[in-house]
Design an enzyme around this catalytic site. Structure first.
Site, short mmCIF file in Angstrom:
data_model
loop_
_atom_site.label_atom_id
_atom_site.label_comp_id
_atom_site.label_asym_id
_atom_site.label_seq_id
_atom_site.Cartn_x
_atom_site.Cartn_y
_atom_site.Cartn_z
N LYS A 122 21.27 2.85 41.47
CA LYS A 122 20.21 3.72 40.96
C LYS A 122 18.90 3.51 41.69
O LYS A 122 18.68 2.49 42.35
CB LYS A 122 20.07 3.54 39.45
CG LYS A 122 21.25 4.18 38.72
CD LYS A 122 21.08 4.30 37.24
CE LYS A 122 22.25 5.14 36.65
NZ LYS A 122 22.30 5.08 35.20
N ARG A 181 29.67 0.07 34.64
CA ARG A 181 30.03 1.34 35.29
C ARG A 181 29.49 1.29 36.72
O ARG A 181 28.27 1.25 36.93
CB ARG A 181 29.41 2.51 34.50
CG ARG A 181 29.77 3.89 35.00
CD ARG A 181 29.15 4.95 34.10
NE ARG A 181 29.49 6.30 34.51
CZ ARG A 181 28.82 7.00 35.43
NH1 ARG A 181 27.75 6.47 36.02
NH2 ARG A 181 29.20 8.23 35.75
#
Length: 392
Positions: free
Chosen positions: A330, A365
């Site tokens: 991210k 994840r």
């Protein structure tokens, strides 16, 4: 109904124990309420404690505590029996029903591999839009040790445009049908990342095992009711607004990000429970990167225990539920490490999921399964050593 002769504590046609009945106490030749042996039985107290919040917020719950002989009520009984140290021993485990199986998510960290079918995902847009490419990627992730594959056909990156249910299904279903048929998927779980109830329903009918909803039911008022009827696990993630508005200045305002995540997420989970999704089918996700800035994301990674503790005030069951984190590749990792390309953020991802697992995350994840699995294995080994020392 009476009891026929036979083995004491053995099988009987009906065995109904009444633990509590409102605020009442019953003493008769036929019935005693509260059940007189609650305090002797961990297998009774453990689920009872999970159903209660740590805050005594009703007259009935206060009465339940006072009806037991222990001065500290149910919580005192639980601690005297051994408390949380009993979980994992004496047959006590927190498990998830999935189909005809029980998933014991507490044995090790679950690694969820990401499969994006979108043309505009920040990390792998356009890479897996064909069925063959998607199947090849799933085969790779499974061979590298993924326990679960999370398939998403709707981009949820910041400012992503929302597509229709029909378009999402057109992307998703051919790939899902192919993945379900893969021999390599035997014993693996398939998650579908969607905030549409119609997509969730169709995905489960085609073989998906659980639904991962980034909006926790906020973007489709039918989602909770539909998932309740599907009888599958449900990932409820914290996000304010939607992908187009989540990074607005209003949605980034927090006094204490972890406390407010816990409070807001607990409220959405409560709505899910009221719609029929039981606590033992709910997975929580604090939503790293969703309506959070860099500092918020770091705070979450460092304070996962605080998030659990705050959620415990209203539901110990939810605070004990599996916790999922998804920091993989991210933007905040790129900002810290000066990595503009998403694929270059794997080392930072490994560091972030390591911090998360050591802080109590149960599911990670990730895009890069192989390297993150090694990190998860190391964390699990450290936590087992810590657990043995704590019990000793």
């Amino acid at each position: 109904m009476g009891r026929t002769d036979g083995i004491r504590y053995g099988p009987r046609p009906i065995d109904l124990d009444i633990l509590f009945y409102g605020k009442f106490k019953v003493c008769s030749d036929l019935l005693t309420v509260p059940h007189e042996r609650i305090s002797e039985r961990p297998f009774v107290v453990a689920p009872l404690i999970d159903l209660l919040g740590s805050a005594i917020d009703s007259d009935i719950v206060a009465r339940w505590h006072s009806l037991l002989s222990d001065s500290d009520g149910l919580f005192g009984v639980w601690e005297k029996l051994g408390g949380e140290s009993l979980i994992g021993r004496e047959g006590l485990k927190r498990v998830f029903p999935i189909g005809n199986h029980l998933w014991d998510w507490s044995e090790k960290t679950t690694v969820m591999g990401i499969l994006n079918l979108t043309p505009d995902s920040f990390s792998d847009g356009r890479m897996f839009q064909s069925v063959d490419a998607a199947v090849s990627q799933v085969r790779l992730m499974v061979s590298e040790g993924a326990d679960m594959i999370d398939i998403g056909a709707q981009s949820t990156r910041p400012m992503a445009s929302r597509i229709s249910v029909g378009e999402e299904l057109d992307r998703l279903i051919p790939v899902l049908e192919a993945v379900v048929k893969m021999p390599e998927m035997e014993g693996k779980l398939i998650s579908v990342d969607t905030f549409y109830s119609d997509v969730a329903s169709e995905a489960v009918s085609k073989g998906a095992h659980l639904i991962n909803d980034v909006s926790a039911g906020q973007l489709d008022p039918k989602m909770h009711r539909v998932v309740a009827n599907l009888n599958v696990p449900y990932v409820a993630m914290h996000m304010r607004g939607d992908p187009c508005t989540m990074q607005s200045s209003d949605n980034l305002q927090y006094n204490d990000v972890c406390m407010q995540i816990a409070s807001e997420l607990a409220s959405r989970v409560r709505d899910a429970e009221l719609s029929g999704i039981p606590a033992w089918r709910i997975i929580t996700d604090p939503g790293i990167g969703f309506s959070k800035n860099l500092e918020h994301n770091l705070d979450i990674l460092m304070r996962l225990p605080a998030i659990r503790a705050e959620m415990a005030r209203t539901s110990l069951a939810i605070s004990h539920a599996p916790l999922l984190i998804g920091p993989s590749r991210k933007g905040f990792l790129g900002e810290i490490c000066k990595r503009t390309t998403a694929a270059e953020r794997d080392p930072a991802t490994i560091a972030s999921i390591t911090a998360g697992i050591l802080g109590g995350a149960n599911i990670v994840r990730v895009h890069n399964v192989k390297d993150n699995l090694d990190a998860a294995k190391l964390c699990d080994a450290m936590l087992k050593v810590k657990g043995r020392k704590t019990q000793a």
